[in-house]
Design a protein around this motif. Structure first.
Motif, PDB file in Angstrom:
ATOM      1  N   UNK A  39       0.829  -1.210   0.000  1.00 36.43           N
ATOM      2  CA  UNK A  39       0.000   0.000   0.000  1.00 36.43           C
ATOM      3  C   UNK A  39       0.864   1.261   0.000  1.00 36.43           C
ATOM      4  N   UNK A  40       2.036   1.167   0.634  1.00 32.45           N
ATOM      5  CA  UNK A  40       2.951   2.318   0.713  1.00 32.45           C
ATOM      6  C   UNK A  40       3.919   2.386  -0.455  1.00 32.45           C
ATOM      7  N   UNK A  41       3.714   1.524  -1.468  1.00 31.02           N
ATOM      8  CA  UNK A  41       4.508   1.618  -2.688  1.00 31.02           C
ATOM      9  C   UNK A  41       5.691   0.685  -2.781  1.00 31.02           C
ATOM     10  N   UNK A  42       5.857  -0.224  -1.811  1.00 32.94           N
ATOM     11  CA  UNK A  42       6.955  -1.181  -1.856  1.00 32.94           C
ATOM     12  C   UNK A  42       6.525  -2.461  -2.581  1.00 32.94           C
ATOM     13  N   UNK A  43       7.510  -3.284  -2.936  1.00 31.99           N
ATOM     14  CA  UNK A  43       7.236  -4.557  -3.615  1.00 31.99           C
ATOM     15  C   UNK A  43       7.872  -5.687  -2.810  1.00 31.99           C
ATOM     16  N   UNK A  44       7.237  -6.108  -1.725  1.00 30.84           N
ATOM     17  CA  UNK A  44       7.835  -7.120  -0.856  1.00 30.84           C
ATOM     18  C   UNK A  44       7.680  -8.534  -1.406  1.00 30.84           C
ATOM     19  N   UNK A  45       8.580  -9.401  -0.982  1.00 29.10           N
ATOM     20  CA  UNK A  45       8.477 -10.836  -1.242  1.00 29.10           C
ATOM     21  C   UNK A  45       8.642 -11.552   0.090  1.00 29.10           C
ATOM     22  N   UNK A  46       8.184 -12.791   0.151  1.00 29.50           N
ATOM     23  CA  UNK A  46       8.486 -13.646   1.293  1.00 29.50           C
ATOM     24  C   UNK A  46       9.431 -14.720   0.787  1.00 29.50           C
TER      25      UNK A  46
END
Length: 236
Positions: A39-46
């Motif tokens: 939502x804050x513009x990041x592209x996370x992965x697990x």
């Protein structure tokens, strides 16, 4: 500590109801971190077993931002979602390896991001071990990856197939879509670790309240000339 294993045959592991439940719970906890970051513009992965699916009750939830970010923006995104880190630290395995920032929400759940631009093999490290984005988690998709035993985990409908990486490095690289270099590097690192044990960490620095990652990282470089040498060409 898991050690590299050698088995001649591919074998299938069937998950029981308990394991599927643990996987659902771990992925839910990953999404609790990943959704506010997105939502804050990041592209996370697990990364790791939560992405692959071969979890157990002790599996960590490792969420990663695989590129440089301003730390205050990342921490603000978590705080807005009511997620307050219990510990913040900088870890650097050797003077020439990627310095990483870790934000721990609990002992087994964290967000990691690099403090300098990662090399290609440092990025491929995550895909070697298995990396999944928010879409994969939402759709209950499990991905291929290699565990700490150097076994390739390939998800199946009932669980997963596992086969040894040692001796099959080229095939594994193709299946994972990564370079042969990272496969060989991880084989070397994990087999050496199994023989010698953990040989220590170059830097592990916990941050105090009020300190920020960038400021502490600059301070560490001033105090450790080896860092500047090891990171030559990677610093702004």
């Amino acid at each position: 500590m898991a050690k590299p294993v050698r088995v001649a045959d591919v074998r299938e592991i069937i998950y029981d109801e308990k394991r599927w439940k643990i996987l659902d719970e771990k992925r839910k906890r990953a999404l609790e971190l990943m959704l506010p970051l997105e939502t804050s513009g990041f592209s996370p992965i697990v990364h790791g077993s939560v992405a692959r699916g071969d979890v157990d009750k002790n599996s960590d939830v490792d969420v990663v931002i695989p590129y440089e970010v301003p730390s205050f923006k990342l921490e603000l995104a978590l705080l807005k979602a009511g997620l307050t880190p219990t510990k913040r630290e900088i870890v650097m395995a050797t003077p020439w390896q990627l310095p990483k920032a870790h934000l721990y929400l609990e002992d087994d759940r964290s967000v990691t991001f690099p403090l300098v631009k990662p090399r290609q093999t440092e990025l491929e490290f995550y895909w070697f071990g298995g990396a999944a984005g928010i879409d994969e988690l939402r759709k209950k998709i499990r991905v291929l990856g290699v565990d700490k035993r150097l076994m390739l985990i390939e998800p199946t409908e009932k669980g997963h197939l596992e086969s040894q990486v040692i001796g099959n490095e080229s095939t594994v690289a193709k299946k994972l879509g990564v370079s042969l270099e990272i496969v060989r590097e991880r084989v070397q690192v994990l087999t050496r670790r199994a023989e010698l044990g953990h040989t220590g960490i170059f830097i592990r620095r916990e941050l105090a309240p009020g300190e920020n990652f960038e400021g502490v990282f600059r301070e560490l470089m001033r105090k450790n000339p080896d860092m500047k040498i090891g990171l030559k060409g990677r610093l702004p």
